[in-house]
Design a protein around this motif. Structure first.
Motif, PDB file in Angstrom:
ATOM      1  N   LYS A  88       7.554   8.552  17.182  1.00 24.79           N
ATOM      2  CA  LYS A  88       6.734   7.857  17.842  1.00 24.79           C
ATOM      3  C   LYS A  88       7.135   6.150  17.722  1.00 24.79           C
ATOM      4  CE  LYS A  88       2.648   8.309  19.176  1.00 24.79           C
ATOM      5  NZ  LYS A  88       1.631   8.690  19.871  1.00 24.79           N
ATOM      6  N   LYS A  89       7.175   5.264  18.776  1.00 21.78           N
ATOM      7  CA  LYS A  89       7.402   4.051  18.467  1.00 21.78           C
ATOM      8  C   LYS A  89       6.218   3.397  18.034  1.00 21.78           C
ATOM      9  CE  LYS A  89      11.148   3.785  21.667  1.00 21.78           C
ATOM     10  NZ  LYS A  89      12.374   3.009  21.463  1.00 21.78           N
ATOM     11  N   PRO A  90       6.342   2.192  17.125  1.00 21.39           N
ATOM     12  CA  PRO A  90       5.096   1.586  16.475  1.00 21.39           C
ATOM     13  C   PRO A  90       4.742   0.645  17.485  1.00 21.39           C
ATOM     14  CG  PRO A  90       7.296   0.886  15.446  1.00 21.39           C
ATOM     15  CD  PRO A  90       7.591   2.140  16.300  1.00 21.39           C
ATOM     16  N   ARG A  91       3.395   0.354  17.784  1.00 23.92           N
ATOM     17  CA  ARG A  91       2.991  -0.377  18.729  1.00 23.92           C
ATOM     18  C   ARG A  91       3.193  -1.866  18.492  1.00 23.92           C
ATOM     19  NH1 ARG A  91      -0.258   3.764  17.900  1.00 23.92           N
ATOM     20  NH2 ARG A  91      -1.172   2.580  16.213  1.00 23.92           N
ATOM     21  N   ARG A  92       3.440  -2.302  17.225  1.00 20.46           N
ATOM     22  CA  ARG A  92       3.557  -3.533  16.634  1.00 20.46           C
ATOM     23  C   ARG A  92       4.718  -3.450  15.332  1.00 20.46           C
ATOM     24  NH1 ARG A  92      -1.982  -5.047  14.111  1.00 20.46           N
ATOM     25  NH2 ARG A  92      -2.596  -3.056  13.139  1.00 20.46           N
ATOM     26  N   SER A  93       5.259  -4.622  15.135  1.00 24.73           N
ATOM     27  CA  SER A  93       5.991  -4.530  13.896  1.00 24.73           C
ATOM     28  C   SER A  93       5.409  -4.464  12.746  1.00 24.73           C
ATOM     29  CB  SER A  93       6.825  -6.091  13.694  1.00 24.73           C
ATOM     30  OG  SER A  93       6.020  -6.939  13.353  1.00 24.73           O
ATOM     31  N   ILE A  94       6.274  -3.779  11.796  1.00 24.82           N
ATOM     32  CA  ILE A  94       5.541  -3.373  10.379  1.00 24.82           C
ATOM     33  C   ILE A  94       5.084  -4.812   9.461  1.00 24.82           C
ATOM     34  CG2 ILE A  94       7.919  -3.502   9.103  1.00 24.82           C
ATOM     35  CD1 ILE A  94       6.925  -0.963   7.662  1.00 24.82           C
ATOM     36  N   GLY A  95       5.849  -5.814   9.899  1.00 27.58           N
ATOM     37  CA  GLY A  95       5.356  -7.154   9.471  1.00 27.58           C
ATOM     38  C   GLY A  95       4.128  -7.757   9.848  1.00 27.58           C
ATOM     39  N   ALA A  96       3.533  -7.149  10.986  1.00 24.72           N
ATOM     40  CA  ALA A  96       2.115  -7.526  11.674  1.00 24.72           C
ATOM     41  C   ALA A  96       1.205  -6.660  10.925  1.00 24.72           C
ATOM     42  CB  ALA A  96       2.128  -7.364  12.929  1.00 24.72           C
ATOM     43  N   ILE A  97       1.558  -5.479  10.444  1.00 26.67           N
ATOM     44  CA  ILE A  97       0.315  -4.584   9.900  1.00 26.67           C
ATOM     45  C   ILE A  97       0.589  -4.651   8.348  1.00 26.67           C
ATOM     46  CG2 ILE A  97       0.465  -2.912  11.695  1.00 26.67           C
ATOM     47  CD1 ILE A  97       2.249  -1.214  10.445  1.00 26.67           C
ATOM     48  N   CYS A  98       1.317  -5.636   7.728  1.00 27.25           N
ATOM     49  CA  CYS A  98       1.587  -5.450   6.493  1.00 27.25           C
ATOM     50  C   CYS A  98       0.279  -6.381   5.774  1.00 27.25           C
ATOM     51  CB  CYS A  98       2.733  -6.385   5.908  1.00 27.25           C
ATOM     52  SG  CYS A  98       3.133  -6.525   4.318  1.00 27.25           S
ATOM     53  N   THR A  99      -0.719  -5.967   5.475  1.00 24.58           N
ATOM     54  CA  THR A  99      -1.853  -6.215   4.766  1.00 24.58           C
ATOM     55  C   THR A  99      -2.219  -5.502   3.495  1.00 24.58           C
ATOM     56  OG1 THR A  99      -3.407  -4.988   6.197  1.00 24.58           O
ATOM     57  CG2 THR A  99      -2.736  -7.412   7.032  1.00 24.58           C
ATOM     58  N   TYR A 100      -2.689  -6.051   2.555  1.00 23.88           N
ATOM     59  CA  TYR A 100      -3.241  -5.526   1.523  1.00 23.88           C
ATOM     60  C   TYR A 100      -4.355  -6.243   0.727  1.00 23.88           C
ATOM     61  CZ  TYR A 100      -0.339  -8.973  -0.539  1.00 23.88           C
ATOM     62  OH  TYR A 100       0.585 -10.226  -0.419  1.00 23.88           O
ATOM     63  N   SER A 101      -5.122  -5.643  -0.107  1.00 23.91           N
ATOM     64  CA  SER A 101      -6.332  -6.329  -0.666  1.00 23.91           C
ATOM     65  C   SER A 101      -6.354  -6.074  -2.050  1.00 23.91           C
ATOM     66  CB  SER A 101      -7.481  -5.911   0.062  1.00 23.91           C
ATOM     67  OG  SER A 101      -8.017  -4.643   0.035  1.00 23.91           O
ATOM     68  N   SER A 102      -7.346  -6.635  -2.625  1.00 23.25           N
ATOM     69  CA  SER A 102      -7.655  -6.260  -4.009  1.00 23.25           C
ATOM     70  C   SER A 102      -9.089  -6.267  -4.176  1.00 23.25           C
ATOM     71  CB  SER A 102      -7.311  -7.548  -5.184  1.00 23.25           C
ATOM     72  OG  SER A 102      -7.527  -7.238  -6.309  1.00 23.25           O
ATOM     73  N   PRO A 103      -9.788  -5.170  -4.496  1.00 25.85           N
ATOM     74  CA  PRO A 103      -9.096  -4.118  -4.929  1.00 25.85           C
ATOM     75  C   PRO A 103      -8.584  -3.383  -3.754  1.00 25.85           C
ATOM     76  CG  PRO A 103     -11.535  -3.788  -4.800  1.00 25.85           C
ATOM     77  CD  PRO A 103     -11.246  -5.066  -4.518  1.00 25.85           C
ATOM     78  N   PRO A 104      -7.338  -2.412  -3.854  1.00 25.98           N
ATOM     79  CA  PRO A 104      -6.893  -1.658  -2.810  1.00 25.98           C
ATOM     80  C   PRO A 104      -7.811  -1.109  -1.618  1.00 25.98           C
ATOM     81  CG  PRO A 104      -5.839  -1.201  -4.732  1.00 25.98           C
ATOM     82  CD  PRO A 104      -7.005  -1.832  -5.103  1.00 25.98           C
ATOM     83  N   ASP A 105      -7.469  -1.169  -0.455  1.00 24.98           N
ATOM     84  CA  ASP A 105      -8.253  -0.562   0.683  1.00 24.98           C
ATOM     85  C   ASP A 105      -8.192   1.112   0.696  1.00 24.98           C
ATOM     86  OD1 ASP A 105      -9.169  -2.875   2.019  1.00 24.98           O
ATOM     87  OD2 ASP A 105      -7.402  -3.027   3.216  1.00 24.98           O
ATOM     88  N   TYR A 106      -6.686   1.483   0.155  1.00 26.49           N
ATOM     89  CA  TYR A 106      -6.686   2.796   0.071  1.00 26.49           C
ATOM     90  C   TYR A 106      -7.028   3.279  -1.329  1.00 26.49           C
ATOM     91  CZ  TYR A 106      -3.805   2.699   4.538  1.00 26.49           C
ATOM     92  OH  TYR A 106      -3.479   2.493   5.713  1.00 26.49           O
ATOM     93  N   ASP A 107      -7.895   4.215  -1.539  1.00 30.77           N
ATOM     94  CA  ASP A 107      -8.257   4.682  -3.048  1.00 30.77           C
ATOM     95  C   ASP A 107      -8.510   6.390  -3.033  1.00 30.77           C
ATOM     96  OD1 ASP A 107      -9.110   5.149  -5.380  1.00 30.77           O
ATOM     97  OD2 ASP A 107     -10.264   3.413  -5.591  1.00 30.77           O
ATOM     98  N   PRO A 108      -7.335   7.288  -3.323  1.00 35.03           N
ATOM     99  CA  PRO A 108      -7.799   8.268  -3.314  1.00 35.03           C
ATOM    100  C   PRO A 108      -9.085   8.919  -4.137  1.00 35.03           C
ATOM    101  CG  PRO A 108      -6.026   8.066  -4.523  1.00 35.03           C
ATOM    102  CD  PRO A 108      -6.118   6.729  -3.946  1.00 35.03           C
ATOM    103  N   LYS A 109      -9.475   7.992  -5.166  1.00 30.13           N
ATOM    104  CA  LYS A 109     -10.672   8.548  -5.894  1.00 30.13           C
ATOM    105  C   LYS A 109     -11.888   8.321  -5.285  1.00 30.13           C
ATOM    106  CE  LYS A 109      -7.838   7.181 -10.087  1.00 30.13           C
ATOM    107  NZ  LYS A 109      -7.909   6.218 -10.857  1.00 30.13           N
TER     108      LYS A 109
END
Length: 167
Positions: A88-109
């Motif tokens: 699948k082609k991305p709808r927008r560039s990877i740079g546009a979706i490059c967000t991160y936070s502290s504490p992380p949004d993704y947390d498997p725990k």
């Protein structure tokens, strides 16, 4: 009469064995799917933590903005190439979706799988963000090129009541 009873008993046993095999197969598939999700969340969690370290290095003057952006995007592309379908082609560039936070949004725990819906060649999985229950995501996961891969992700519910798309 005795034969009918034996035949019905045999039918019951055969069906029970088939049902148990089917249930066991589905349980194994769910275990693989959940392991895939946990592996992705762990990779993204590690990436977000590393991005925050890189931010600190940038703030301290140890990295330029160009170096910071290059490292962040390179690591994210590596994760996406491992877990996301290239069909699948991305709808927008990877740079546009490059967000991160502290504490992380993704947390498997703390992220919670709420619903798994079986599809023809994979699953739709609804996950509630465990950090404050701020987001409800739907991941579209398909069996592509011999392994599970994300083909899409949608934010179904946010604190602002909006819906968004993209990994």
């Amino acid at each position: 009469s005795c034969y009918k009873e034996k035949v019905w008993q045999l039918i019951y046993e055969v069906l029970s064995v088939k049902m148990l095999k089917s249930i066991k197969q589905q349980a194994n598939e769910y275990a693989e799917l959940l392991a895939f999700l946990e592996s992705f969340w762990t990779a993204m969690n590690d990436w977000e933590q590393h991005c925050n370290i890189l931010d600190g290095m940038f703030e301290a003057g140890e990295l330029t903005m160009k170096e910071l952006k290059s490292q962040i995007l390179s690591e994210l592309k590596t994760i996406f190439s491992q877990y996301c379908s290239s069909t699948k082609k991305p709808r927008r560039s990877i740079g546009a979706i490059c967000t991160y936070s502290s504490p992380p949004d993704y947390d498997p725990k703390v992220d919670i799988v709420e619903l798994i819906t079986s599809r023809k060649n994979g699953y739709d999985v609804e996950v509630r963000n465990g950090a404050g229950f701020k987001f409800l995501f739907r991941y579209y996961i398909r069996f592509v090129e011999g392994k599970y891969q994300f083909v899409d992700k949608r934010t179904l519910l946010t604190d602002d009541g909006n819906s968004h798309r993209g990994l």
